[in-house]
Design a protein around this motif. Structure first.
Motif: not given
Length: 179
Positions: A1-23
């Motif tokens: 996964m790219t750094p941008e993709g990981i950054s996007e996942l972290i941003s979604r986790v900050s919104l309490r997105d469980r699916a993003a956290f799993d990924v």
């Protein structure tokens, strides 16, 4: 996964997105586990630490600043800091110092030895000022541990007389040592 993709996942986790956290977990857990294992050196501890690290990531995802740092560096810093905290908790330095007192050499140090030798000389000199029979009785009672009865029979005196000899001799020794 790219750094941008990981950054996007972290941003979604900050919104309490469980699916993003799993990924995010699936994408980064192997790397963070390697960091934990390298620092802690124990597989079980590393597994426990990894769980705690992802709890921290879930709770601190809103603190990740996309522009300031790479997402992997941020995740590794959280893992590293947590593992260091685990190591510190494993070895309390104060307890080691407290235990060192129990290991100390039981024999007297040079200063204590010199003081004891001086006191022994003073006591010997003061015992020399007593009548020889009474000095021997004091040595027998207080240095050898002889009973009053044994001393009374050795010197052929009544028990109460021996007690009086010893009490008076101790008073004279006290005067001599204090003077």
């Amino acid at each position: 996964m790219t750094p941008e993709g990981i950054s996007e996942l972290i941003s979604r986790v900050s919104l309490r997105d469980r699916a993003a956290f799993d990924v995010l977990y699936a994408s980064t857990s192997a790397k963070l586990f390697g960091v934990c294992l390298r620092i802690l050196g124990n597989r079980t501890e590393a597994e426990d630490a990894l769980q705690d690290i992802y709890v921290k990531i879930w709770n601190k995802a809103d603190r990740f600043a996309v522009a300031n740092t790479s997402p992997i560096s941020w995740l590794v810093a959280i893992a590293r800091n947590h593992c260091i905290d685990v190591l510190r908790a494993r070895k309390p330095a104060a307890a080691e110092l407290d235990q060192a007192v129990d290991v100390a050499e039981p024999s007297p140090n040079p200063e204590q030895s010199a003081m004891a030798a001086g006191e022994a000389r003073r006591l010997h000199d003061c015992l020399g000022q007593l009548e020889p029979v009474r000095a021997d009785a004091v040595r027998g009672a207080y240095l050898n541990g002889d009973s009053y009865e044994a001393l009374a029979s050795r010197y052929n005196v009544p028990l109460n007389t021996m007690r009086t000899w010893l009490r008076r001799s101790l008073l004279k020794l006290k005067e001599c040592l204090e003077g």
